[in-house]
Write a protein that holds these residues in place. Structure first.
Motif, PDB file in Angstrom:
ATOM      1  N   ILE A 169       3.542  -9.064   9.046  1.00 56.65           N
ATOM      2  CA  ILE A 169       3.900  -8.627   7.637  1.00 56.65           C
ATOM      3  C   ILE A 169       2.931  -8.097   6.881  1.00 56.65           C
ATOM      4  O   ILE A 169       3.015  -7.053   6.285  1.00 56.65           O
ATOM      5  N   ASP A 170       1.660  -8.468   7.026  1.00 52.35           N
ATOM      6  CA  ASP A 170       0.524  -7.665   6.503  1.00 52.35           C
ATOM      7  C   ASP A 170       0.538  -6.188   6.918  1.00 52.35           C
ATOM      8  O   ASP A 170       0.029  -5.098   6.121  1.00 52.35           O
ATOM      9  N   GLY A 171       0.942  -5.838   8.272  1.00 50.09           N
ATOM     10  CA  GLY A 171       0.964  -4.543   8.693  1.00 50.09           C
ATOM     11  C   GLY A 171       1.796  -3.544   7.749  1.00 50.09           C
ATOM     12  O   GLY A 171       1.916  -2.395   7.861  1.00 50.09           O
ATOM     13  N   LEU A 172       2.794  -4.140   7.223  1.00 56.70           N
ATOM     14  CA  LEU A 172       3.912  -3.419   6.626  1.00 56.70           C
ATOM     15  C   LEU A 172       3.392  -2.899   5.117  1.00 56.70           C
ATOM     16  O   LEU A 172       3.900  -1.953   4.451  1.00 56.70           O
ATOM     17  N   ASN A 173       2.178  -3.589   4.691  1.00 54.87           N
ATOM     18  CA  ASN A 173       1.735  -3.218   3.244  1.00 54.87           C
ATOM     19  C   ASN A 173       2.841  -3.447   2.017  1.00 54.87           C
ATOM     20  O   ASN A 173       2.903  -2.398   1.301  1.00 54.87           O
ATOM     21  N   VAL A 174       3.607  -4.388   2.181  1.00 54.01           N
ATOM     22  CA  VAL A 174       4.720  -4.678   1.369  1.00 54.01           C
ATOM     23  C   VAL A 174       4.155  -5.310   0.122  1.00 54.01           C
ATOM     24  O   VAL A 174       2.925  -5.939   0.061  1.00 54.01           O
TER      25      VAL A 174
END
Length: 299
Positions: free
Chosen positions: A269-274
């Motif tokens: 999820i962190d890798g999505l930069n949402v």
């Protein structure tokens, strides 16, 4: 302790490379030179931190309404799928998460293609969907018991090597389509050995509170252990792709499995930069007007 990325890399199955289950130790629990209690304490602390981080990350995921997460859990009976889901997702807002556990297909489901009953409950944007067992059952239990494929009444189907290759291709194409359209797919195989499964079955039988979890069919399927291991090995090798990799999670120690799954999910999820949606000037004016109105009421 190993850095988080190294731990994740240890579990990830590289696409296109030779894969053997025997290279993945179900009992792995970190550096043996570090005392077990120290490793266990570290894993519990890591899980606690990631559960807290996941609550905030899931809130951003839900608010952004752009990506969805599909978590797939596959394992032999008693590997800890339910408890892993329970512990990892303990801090998540129920509004942003949905769990599906797939049992024997119904008559209606058998009248559709083998992916139909799974695709109709995929997570919407902003949500985390969890499949407790999944369409991979169609190349696992159905492969071990090919007579189940006959129940699908496929036209002129020959249950041979090409049949399974076609199913792998269909699965890879589905996952490719989903990832192209904003669904991150995380596939977990909770890896336990036969001895550990026996211990957990006996624990259920010796605890009246867990008798409801025991099914005599579990022992029947245990007799096909080697066939299942072969099916898992071939399925993981054929479907661990760059866009939807498999993670083989050492699960003989539940505290290890839970910590690893939580770390992989938070990292994804962190890798999505949402982030939270930006407020437009017009919305900001409306917010200020509402604030002034409410403050005036309190005067």
């Amino acid at each position: 302790m190993e850095p988080a990325e190294e731990l994740i890399g240890r579990c990830r199955v590289p696409a296109g490379k030779k894969f053997r289950l025997e290279d993945h130790d179900p009992s792995w629990a970190g550096d043996p030179d570090v005392p077990k209690e120290e490793r266990k304490a570290f894993a519990k602390e890591s899980l606690s931190e990631d559960v807290s981080a996941l609550a905030e990350a899931q809130d951003r995921l839900y608010a952004s309404d752009t990506w969805s997460i599909l978590m797939i859990f596959q394992a032999m009976d008693a590997a800890g799928k339910d408890s892993t889901i329970k512990h990892v997702m303990s801090g998540v807002n129920p509004q942003g998460c949905q769990v599906y556990s797939f049992k024997h297909p119904s008559v209606e489901e058998l009248d559709h293609n083998f992916l139909w009953r799974y695709t109709r409950v995929l997570p919407e944007r902003g949500r985390i969907g969890i499949f407790n067992r999944s369409y991979y059952e169609e190349v696992l239990i159905v492969r071990v018991h090919p007579e189940l494929a006959q129940a699908e009444r496929l036209p002129e189907a020959k249950i041979n090597g090409k049949f399974w290759e076609s199913r792998f291709e269909d699965i890879n194409n589905l996952e490719r389509h989903l990832t192209r359209n904003g669904t991150v797919i995380l596939k977990f195989f909770l890896n336990i050995d036969k001895e550990e499964q026996s211990k957990r079955f006996l624990k259920r039988l010796n605890d009246p509170r867990k008798h409801w979890k025991f099914n005599p069919a579990d022992l029947t399927e245990r007799g096909y252990w080697d066939a299942y291991m072969d099916a898992y090995e071939q399925s993981i090798a054929a479907t661990s792709t760059k866009w939807a990799p498999w993670y083989v999670i050492p699960a003989n120690h539940k505290w290890v499995a839970r910590a690893l799954v939580a770390r992989i999910l938070v990292s994804a999820i962190d890798g999505l930069n949402v982030s939270y949606p930006e407020v437009t000037p017009a919305q900001q004016e409306s917010i200020e007007a509402a604030r002034k109105q409410l403050e005036a009421e309190g005067e």
